[in-house]
Motif scaffolding. Sequence first.
Motif, PDB file in Angstrom:
ATOM      1  N   THR A  65       0.864  -1.171   0.000  1.00 21.82           N
ATOM      2  CA  THR A  65       0.000   0.000   0.000  1.00 21.82           C
ATOM      3  C   THR A  65       0.903   1.225   0.000  1.00 21.82           C
ATOM      4  O   THR A  65       2.058   1.165   0.424  1.00 21.82           O
ATOM      5  N   LEU A  66       0.368   2.311  -0.486  1.00 19.21           N
ATOM      6  CA  LEU A  66       1.123   3.554  -0.561  1.00 19.21           C
ATOM      7  C   LEU A  66       0.224   4.659  -0.026  1.00 19.21           C
ATOM      8  O   LEU A  66      -0.731   5.077  -0.688  1.00 19.21           O
ATOM      9  N   ALA A  67       0.514   5.092   1.198  1.00 13.63           N
ATOM     10  CA  ALA A  67      -0.291   6.133   1.841  1.00 13.63           C
ATOM     11  C   ALA A  67       0.363   7.488   1.636  1.00 13.63           C
ATOM     12  O   ALA A  67       1.590   7.616   1.651  1.00 13.63           O
ATOM     13  N   VAL A  68      -0.464   8.496   1.467  1.00 19.50           N
ATOM     14  CA  VAL A  68       0.010   9.870   1.390  1.00 19.50           C
ATOM     15  C   VAL A  68       0.024  10.400   2.815  1.00 19.50           C
ATOM     16  O   VAL A  68      -1.031  10.522   3.452  1.00 19.50           O
ATOM     17  N   ALA A  69       1.225  10.689   3.327  1.00 13.97           N
ATOM     18  CA  ALA A  69       1.317  11.223   4.687  1.00 13.97           C
ATOM     19  C   ALA A  69       0.663  12.608   4.725  1.00 13.97           C
ATOM     20  O   ALA A  69       0.798  13.392   3.791  1.00 13.97           O
ATOM     21  N   ASP A  70      -0.034  12.873   5.809  1.00 16.26           N
ATOM     22  CA  ASP A  70      -0.690  14.172   5.971  1.00 16.26           C
ATOM     23  C   ASP A  70       0.008  14.959   7.075  1.00 16.26           C
ATOM     24  O   ASP A  70       0.797  14.420   7.844  1.00 16.26           O
ATOM     25  N   GLY A  71      -0.297  16.248   7.136  1.00 18.69           N
ATOM     26  CA  GLY A  71       0.336  17.115   8.122  1.00 18.69           C
ATOM     27  C   GLY A  71       0.118  16.674   9.547  1.00 18.69           C
ATOM     28  O   GLY A  71       1.008  16.787  10.387  1.00 18.69           O
ATOM     29  N   ALA A  72      -1.058  16.131   9.832  1.00 17.73           N
ATOM     30  CA  ALA A  72      -1.381  15.712  11.198  1.00 17.73           C
ATOM     31  C   ALA A  72      -0.544  14.524  11.656  1.00 17.73           C
ATOM     32  O   ALA A  72      -0.392  14.306  12.857  1.00 17.73           O
ATOM     33  N   HIS A  73      -0.003  13.746  10.715  1.00 13.51           N
ATOM     34  CA  HIS A  73       0.740  12.535  11.067  1.00 13.51           C
ATOM     35  C   HIS A  73       2.156  12.526  10.498  1.00 13.51           C
ATOM     36  O   HIS A  73       2.733  11.465  10.282  1.00 13.51           O
ATOM     37  N   ILE A  74       2.724  13.707  10.293  1.00 11.05           N
ATOM     38  CA  ILE A  74       4.056  13.772   9.695  1.00 11.05           C
ATOM     39  C   ILE A  74       5.120  13.230  10.646  1.00 11.05           C
ATOM     40  O   ILE A  74       6.105  12.634  10.195  1.00 11.05           O
ATOM     41  N   ALA A  75       4.947  13.394  11.948  1.00 12.13           N
ATOM     42  CA  ALA A  75       5.940  12.849  12.898  1.00 12.13           C
ATOM     43  C   ALA A  75       5.960  11.324  12.822  1.00 12.13           C
ATOM     44  O   ALA A  75       7.038  10.714  12.846  1.00 12.13           O
ATOM     45  N   GLU A  76       4.801  10.708  12.709  1.00  9.21           N
ATOM     46  CA  GLU A  76       4.717   9.253  12.589  1.00  9.21           C
ATOM     47  C   GLU A  76       5.388   8.787  11.293  1.00  9.21           C
ATOM     48  O   GLU A  76       6.149   7.821  11.274  1.00  9.21           O
TER      49      GLU A  76
END
Length: 189
Positions: A65-76
């Motif tokens: 799978t290829l998820a687009v990281a979002d601003g809310a979860h950039i640390a993760e």
Amino acid sequence: MKRSLGVKAWLYPMPVLVIGTYNDDGTPDAMTMAWGGLCDYDKVALNLDEAHLTSDNVAKRMAFTLAVADGAHIAEADYVGTVSGRDVPDKVARAGLHAAKSEHVDAPVFEEFPVTLECKVLELQHGVAGFRVIGQIVNTLADASVVDETGEVDAAKADGAIFETAGRAYFRTGEKLGGAWELGQKFNK
């Protein structure tokens, strides 16, 4: 006047993408990468180092799978991209990510990221560019919160993170400038 900077990997923006795979024991693995993206309407290309555990997983399962990281979860996303699953086998749990099984491919979907492409491997390439994975998008998942009234992903709501190579920094996507295939029409008059 433009200044010559030499050879720089400055193609901006680059999406922050989180690859989801399963390890041999069935536990989820996540790795953030920046050297990849769309290579056709329904295909993605990932340029990986073959030494990564994720590379092994992709080759064995022939899916990811290829998820687009979002601003809310950039640390993760940053965390799972900076530690190896070989050294930290519980890095997904440490990052606080929650995996669900994809209904379409043999790979995990991370609930925290709002947009995920489910992909099967079409080709594994070994060449001048290193290890390249060509994947076929078989489905796209999006949280209802980022889908607009037409049924498409609203980029502003999805808050996709982007990576800037020169400064090694993450940014949020910016404001909408206008419609593609529309803005340039003023030159046809």
